[in-house]
Scaffold this active site. Sequence first.
Site, PDB file in Angstrom:
ATOM      1  N   LYS A  35       0.874  -1.167   0.000  1.00  0.00           N
ATOM      2  CA  LYS A  35       0.000   0.000   0.000  1.00  0.00           C
ATOM      3  C   LYS A  35       0.913   1.220   0.000  1.00  0.00           C
ATOM      4  O   LYS A  35       1.517   1.562   1.022  1.00  0.00           O
ATOM      5  CB  LYS A  35      -0.910  -0.011   1.223  1.00  0.00           C
ATOM      6  CG  LYS A  35      -1.904  -1.162   1.226  1.00  0.00           C
ATOM      7  CD  LYS A  35      -2.808  -1.120   2.454  1.00  0.00           C
ATOM      8  CE  LYS A  35      -3.806  -2.274   2.431  1.00  0.00           C
ATOM      9  NZ  LYS A  35      -4.676  -2.277   3.645  1.00  0.00           N
ATOM     10  N   ASN A  98      23.684 -11.353   4.281  1.00  0.00           N
ATOM     11  CA  ASN A  98      23.626 -11.562   5.725  1.00  0.00           C
ATOM     12  C   ASN A  98      24.042 -10.262   6.412  1.00  0.00           C
ATOM     13  O   ASN A  98      25.094  -9.708   6.106  1.00  0.00           O
ATOM     14  CB  ASN A  98      24.564 -12.711   6.115  1.00  0.00           C
ATOM     15  CG  ASN A  98      24.264 -13.250   7.499  1.00  0.00           C
ATOM     16  OD1 ASN A  98      24.190 -12.492   8.455  1.00  0.00           O
ATOM     17  ND2 ASN A  98      24.102 -14.550   7.597  1.00  0.00           N
ATOM     18  N   HIS A 131      20.536 -24.630   7.534  1.00  0.00           N
ATOM     19  CA  HIS A 131      19.495 -23.689   7.918  1.00  0.00           C
ATOM     20  C   HIS A 131      18.220 -24.428   8.307  1.00  0.00           C
ATOM     21  O   HIS A 131      18.087 -25.631   8.076  1.00  0.00           O
ATOM     22  CB  HIS A 131      19.186 -22.706   6.786  1.00  0.00           C
ATOM     23  CG  HIS A 131      20.156 -21.577   6.697  1.00  0.00           C
ATOM     24  ND1 HIS A 131      21.323 -21.661   5.969  1.00  0.00           N
ATOM     25  CD2 HIS A 131      20.142 -20.339   7.249  1.00  0.00           C
ATOM     26  CE1 HIS A 131      21.982 -20.515   6.078  1.00  0.00           C
ATOM     27  NE2 HIS A 131      21.285 -19.695   6.841  1.00  0.00           N
ATOM     28  N   HIS A 132      17.280 -23.673   8.862  1.00  0.00           N
ATOM     29  CA  HIS A 132      15.985 -24.213   9.239  1.00  0.00           C
ATOM     30  C   HIS A 132      15.203 -24.684   8.006  1.00  0.00           C
ATOM     31  O   HIS A 132      15.455 -24.255   6.880  1.00  0.00           O
ATOM     32  CB  HIS A 132      15.174 -23.150   9.995  1.00  0.00           C
ATOM     33  CG  HIS A 132      15.079 -21.845   9.259  1.00  0.00           C
ATOM     34  ND1 HIS A 132      14.098 -21.582   8.325  1.00  0.00           N
ATOM     35  CD2 HIS A 132      15.855 -20.734   9.297  1.00  0.00           C
ATOM     36  CE1 HIS A 132      14.260 -20.377   7.832  1.00  0.00           C
ATOM     37  NE2 HIS A 132      15.326 -19.831   8.412  1.00  0.00           N
ATOM     38  N   LYS A 135      13.534 -22.276   5.255  1.00  0.00           N
ATOM     39  CA  LYS A 135      14.300 -21.432   4.334  1.00  0.00           C
ATOM     40  C   LYS A 135      14.041 -21.896   2.905  1.00  0.00           C
ATOM     41  O   LYS A 135      14.202 -23.072   2.583  1.00  0.00           O
ATOM     42  CB  LYS A 135      15.791 -21.486   4.657  1.00  0.00           C
ATOM     43  CG  LYS A 135      16.620 -20.550   3.774  1.00  0.00           C
ATOM     44  CD  LYS A 135      18.030 -20.353   4.311  1.00  0.00           C
ATOM     45  CE  LYS A 135      18.817 -19.414   3.414  1.00  0.00           C
ATOM     46  NZ  LYS A 135      18.206 -18.059   3.344  1.00  0.00           N
ATOM     47  N   GLY A 141      22.070 -17.454   0.559  1.00  0.00           N
ATOM     48  CA  GLY A 141      22.788 -16.319  -0.006  1.00  0.00           C
ATOM     49  C   GLY A 141      24.138 -16.125   0.638  1.00  0.00           C
ATOM     50  O   GLY A 141      25.117 -15.742  -0.026  1.00  0.00           O
ATOM     51  N   THR A 142      24.214 -16.393   1.936  1.00  0.00           N
ATOM     52  CA  THR A 142      25.497 -16.271   2.647  1.00  0.00           C
ATOM     53  C   THR A 142      26.512 -17.268   2.104  1.00  0.00           C
ATOM     54  O   THR A 142      27.682 -16.931   1.894  1.00  0.00           O
ATOM     55  CB  THR A 142      25.283 -16.487   4.153  1.00  0.00           C
ATOM     56  OG1 THR A 142      24.350 -15.517   4.636  1.00  0.00           O
ATOM     57  CG2 THR A 142      26.582 -16.356   4.927  1.00  0.00           C
TER      58      THR A 142
END
Length: 236
Positions: A35, A98, A131-132, A135, A141-142
Amino acid sequence: MKIALLGYGRMGKTIEKLAENRGHSIVYKTSSGLKEDELKKADVAIDFSIPEAAFKNITTCFQHQIPVVCGTTGWLEKYDEAVKICKKENAAFIYASNFSLGVNLFFELNTQLAKLMKKFDQYKVDVEEIHHTKKLDKPSGTAITLTEQILANSAYTNWELKEENTSISEKTIPVTAKRIEDVPGTHIINYASDIDDIEIKHTAHSREGFALGAIIAAEFLKDKTGIFTMKDVLNV
């Protein structure tokens, strides 16, 4: 500072809590669509959305001269286009794979180690990230940033996501991505030889390090124009 949160998942909620503790206010937050009248109330926007939404979020902010801090990964095929739009609109932008202070120090360590190890081809490098399970992108990306730093400072020519039972060519860096429930983020760079291994590792204990780094980046970016990185924010 008035902040718009573009993406109000777990990271967005952590940023909200820490930002308010630092005296900032969240004037707009969304997880679906924009918005623009609400967005224009913000001094700066922080985007932790999804890959499909990031480019539109970022460029809409540019059109309203709202500085953007972006930590969303998985959309970087459009990064150069976003930079062009930012410059055209005289806006401000920081993208980082990151935002954690510790990870950005780890980036510097990784670069220096890659330069040192270039002379010793008996060591073969590999990259691992964990990672979890929520993701979306793989590898992180790191991990891609870490791998690209090695490529820029070594004889390796490319990287490849290593799947089970696949072979990797000698000049290719294998990247392993694991998904385990409730892991905020772990990254390991390993140089292995027949005699020994050399390993550096960063382990995040929570999302707060990422969130705080994004807020510090937003504080840096407010009232600026141009393209910046976390190296500018942290002066490293």
